[in-house]
Motif scaffolding. Structure first.
Motif, short mmCIF file in Angstrom:
data_model
loop_
_atom_site.label_atom_id
_atom_site.label_comp_id
_atom_site.label_asym_id
_atom_site.label_seq_id
_atom_site.Cartn_x
_atom_site.Cartn_y
_atom_site.Cartn_z
N TYR A 128 0.83 -1.21 0.00
CA TYR A 128 0.00 0.00 0.00
C TYR A 128 0.86 1.26 0.00
CZ TYR A 128 -3.41 3.48 1.47
OH TYR A 128 -4.18 4.59 1.54
N LEU A 129 1.91 1.26 0.87
CA LEU A 129 2.81 2.41 0.92
C LEU A 129 3.54 2.58 -0.41
CD1 LEU A 129 4.32 1.97 4.50
CD2 LEU A 129 2.68 3.70 3.75
N ALA A 130 3.94 1.47 -1.02
CA ALA A 130 4.61 1.54 -2.32
C ALA A 130 3.68 2.14 -3.37
CB ALA A 130 5.08 0.16 -2.75
N ASN A 131 2.40 1.78 -3.29
CA ASN A 131 1.43 2.33 -4.23
C ASN A 131 1.32 3.84 -4.07
OD1 ASN A 131 -0.71 2.07 -6.22
ND2 ASN A 131 -2.11 2.55 -4.55
N VAL A 168 3.66 5.87 -2.83
CA VAL A 168 4.91 6.48 -3.30
C VAL A 168 4.94 6.57 -4.81
CG1 VAL A 168 7.41 6.15 -3.43
CG2 VAL A 168 6.23 5.78 -1.27
N TYR A 169 4.47 5.51 -5.47
CA TYR A 169 4.45 5.52 -6.93
C TYR A 169 3.48 6.59 -7.46
CZ TYR A 169 3.45 4.09 -11.71
OH TYR A 169 3.27 4.09 -13.06
N LYS A 170 2.30 6.67 -6.83
CA LYS A 170 1.28 7.60 -7.32
C LYS A 170 1.71 9.05 -7.18
CE LYS A 170 -2.95 6.57 -6.31
NZ LYS A 170 -4.22 6.40 -5.56
N TYR A 171 2.35 9.39 -6.03
CA TYR A 171 2.64 10.80 -5.77
C TYR A 171 4.12 11.16 -5.94
CZ TYR A 171 -2.04 10.74 -3.78
OH TYR A 171 -3.39 10.60 -3.61
N GLY A 172 4.98 10.15 -6.12
CA GLY A 172 6.39 10.47 -6.23
C GLY A 172 7.08 9.97 -7.48
N SER A 203 11.20 -0.64 -8.14
CA SER A 203 10.31 -1.79 -7.95
C SER A 203 11.10 -3.04 -7.55
CB SER A 203 9.50 -2.03 -9.22
OG SER A 203 10.36 -2.42 -10.29
N VAL A 204 12.26 -3.26 -8.18
CA VAL A 204 13.08 -4.43 -7.84
C VAL A 204 13.58 -4.32 -6.39
CG1 VAL A 204 15.24 -5.64 -8.34
CG2 VAL A 204 13.75 -4.90 -10.22
N LEU A 205 14.05 -3.15 -6.01
CA LEU A 205 14.53 -2.95 -4.64
C LEU A 205 13.40 -3.11 -3.64
CD1 LEU A 205 16.95 0.09 -5.16
CD2 LEU A 205 17.56 -2.31 -4.80
N LEU A 206 12.19 -2.67 -3.99
CA LEU A 206 11.04 -2.81 -3.09
C LEU A 206 10.73 -4.28 -2.83
CD1 LEU A 206 8.60 -1.62 -1.56
CD2 LEU A 206 7.34 -1.69 -3.72
N ILE A 207 10.75 -5.10 -3.88
CA ILE A 207 10.44 -6.53 -3.71
C ILE A 207 11.50 -7.20 -2.83
CG2 ILE A 207 10.27 -8.72 -4.96
CD1 ILE A 207 8.88 -7.20 -7.19
N ILE A 208 12.76 -6.85 -3.06
CA ILE A 208 13.82 -7.41 -2.20
C ILE A 208 13.65 -6.96 -0.76
CG2 ILE A 208 16.31 -7.41 -1.79
CD1 ILE A 208 16.70 -7.16 -4.81
N PHE A 209 13.26 -5.69 -0.57
CA PHE A 209 13.02 -5.17 0.78
C PHE A 209 11.87 -5.92 1.46
CE2 PHE A 209 10.44 -2.31 3.43
CZ PHE A 209 11.35 -2.05 4.45
N PHE A 225 -4.91 -3.92 -5.90
CA PHE A 225 -4.12 -2.68 -5.98
C PHE A 225 -3.79 -2.35 -7.45
CE2 PHE A 225 -2.13 -2.99 -1.47
CZ PHE A 225 -3.31 -2.50 -0.93
N GLN A 226 -3.40 -3.38 -8.19
CA GLN A 226 -3.05 -3.16 -9.59
C GLN A 226 -4.25 -2.67 -10.41
OE1 GLN A 226 -1.41 -7.00 -10.60
NE2 GLN A 226 0.68 -6.22 -10.54
#
Length: 501
Positions: free
Chosen positions: A19-22, A24-28, A41-47, A189-190
């Motif tokens: 949800y937080l990633a969504n 960040v993507y929408k507003y940043g 996106s790759v770093l987020l999945i690893i995180f 979410f998607q």
């Protein structure tokens, strides 16, 4: 029960991270470059895999059970590049080493590397088979969870028998269920993100359509103004034309009636004068009808140009005879100058050249009350530019009333004169200049105008001097700012020539 609590906690963390990633993507990152979005996106999945390990279930001091496999499953469905899946698997595997390097962490590294390679191969196979998104998600969940269990059992950290009998019956169904739930939530979410993007695209499309409608409205308004203006011009033209036709017709009828009375009191001189007036009125009426016919032929594209040799030296004689009496009657000076460097002949349509020159000279005398009218016939050679080539130029100059710049823009239009009241004051149909312009184009040339109010005007007829075989020229007229840009397409001389200046 402990497995259930920890795995549910892992799922909640992954949902919160998604949800937080969504957000960040929408507003940043919505307008960030594609490479930046991909890397984040790759770093987020690893995180997310590392976060699952932080809050995982510790079976012993070094052994951790968690849902680190779920981010890899999601990546298998989302990404099209197999290399990306291998990188994510290796990345999550190395994230396991952050909790200490020991036998369990090394086994976890190997396990994730194997799962990353398997995810890459599975991704290639599923996309080649053309499976739907739902089918790809189901296969990824089942295959990677089962392979994860096999890896854990045979990597040696936990005895295989103990794992299969005690741990796997509790963790595998739970992992499958939570993987499915998380996938559905992420899918939602998607879909929401896709709807947002679609809504933005729809807004952009609606804005573009609104702008197009606004532009179309402006074009329609301009065309409506042009139609109203054209209608006004034609109304004025019809009023002037009716006057022009009635005048010679009335003369013919009245004087013919006087002759038919056979009144013996009238002398032969009076009868001859009546006949001369009828003759002149008939010629005037024929001239008006010819102008109307020429205009209709030009607009219909049926006016033919017959090219033949024209003797340049004969032009001054013909025009001098025609306008000498007019000049004496108007008490205006009249002169014709011929450039001696001109050749004896040039190829054109003699009758149409005379028609244009007579129209230009007639207008010059009509609007000149004092001073003079002159015709200068000269050669003009231009090595380059729009006027490149050899031209014969007929400059018709007068010291008359002149034409203002706004009036110059429409003086060559059919049915429009420099002033709507001109024809009432000076007479004429307003077709002469329009026909002259079109004839000049069909002869391969054009007409230029230079004028100042109160100081007279100069109409310059340009005709090609080179001897070129042609049957007919093609005419194209395009409006431009400040006048008319006129294009004459000539055999052997294609290009654009300037119009009114």
């Amino acid at each position: 029960m402990d497995f259930c609590k920890i795995f549910l906690g892992n799922t909640a963390l992954l949902i919160a991270a998604a949800y937080l990633a969504n957000l960040v993507y929408k507003y940043g990152l919505a307008r960030a470059p594609k490479l930046v979005k991909y890397t984040c996106s790759v770093l987020l999945i690893i995180f997310c895999g590392w976060l699952s390990m932080v809050f995982g279930y510790k079976l012993s001091e070094n052994v951790i059970f968690d849902l680190r496999i779920i981010p890899l499953i999601i990546a298998t469905v989302i990404y099209a590049e197999p290399v990306t899946l291998a990188i994510i698997g290796i990345g999550i595997g190395f994230a396991r080493l952050t909790f200490g390097v020991n036998e369990a962490s090394v086994a976890g590294l190997f396990n994730l590397c194997i799962l990353g390679a398997a995810a890459a191969l599975l991704n290639i196979w599923m996309r080649r088979r053309g499976f739907s998104l739902v089918t790809r998600g189901f296969l990824a969940i089942v295959v990677l969870n089962v392979l994860n269990c096999i890896d854990i059992a045979f990597l040696g950290v936990i005895p295989a028998a103990h794992y299969f009998e005690t741990i796997m019956p509790a963790t595998l169904p739970l992992t499958l269920l939570l993987s499915l739930i998380f996938s559905l939530i992420l899918r939602d979410f998607q879909l929401e993100a896709a709807r947002t993007i679609q809504l933005k695209q729809s807004n952009v499309l609606l804005s573009a359509q609104a702008e197009e409608l606004h532009q179309a409205k402006r074009v329609l308004e301009e065309r409506a103004k042009e139609l109203a203006r054209s209608s006004r011009y034609k109304t004025e033209f019809l009023a002037n034309m009716s006057h022009e036709l009635r005048t010679p017709l009335n003369s013919i009828i009245n004087f013919a009636e006087l002759i038919s009375d056979n009144d013996d009191s009238r002398t032969k001189e009076e009868m001859a004068e009546y006949g001369e007036i009828i003759h002149q009125s008939g010629h005037e009426l024929l001239r008006i009808i010819n102008d109307i016919l020429d205009l209709s032929k030009v607009e219909a594209g049926r006016l033919e140009i017959m090219h033949e040799e024209m003797n340049i030296s004969e032009i001054p004689q013909l025009l001098q005879m025609h306008f000498e009496l007019v000049a004496q009657k108007e008490n205006v000076g009249f002169s014709i100058k011929l450039d001696p460097s001109l050749p004896e002949t040039f190829r054109t349509d003699p009758s149409r050249v005379q028609q244009i020159l007579k129209n230009l000279l007639s207008n010059a005398f009509k609007f000149t009350h004092q001073g003079k009218v002159s015709l200068v016939i000269r050669a003009e050679h231009n090595p380059e530019g729009k006027l490149a080539g050899s031209w014969i130029v007929f400059d018709v100059q007068d010291t008359g009333i002149g034409i203002s710049p706004p009036q110059q823009r429409r003086i060559f239009e059919a049915f429009a004169q420099a002033d709507g009241s001109i024809s009432r004051k000076y007479g004429g149909t307003g077709l002469g200049l329009s026909i002259s312009r079109d004839l000049a184009h069909l002869l391969g040339g054009f007409i230029r105008l230079e004028s100042k109010v109160g100081r007279g005007s100069c109409f310059s007829l340009y005709l090609p001097l080179a001897n070129e075989a042609e049957e007919c020229a093609t005419l194209e007229i395009t409006p431009s700012v400040g006048g008319v840009e006129q294009k004459a397409l000539l055999p052997g001389r294609p290009g654009t020539v300037p119009g009114l200046e």
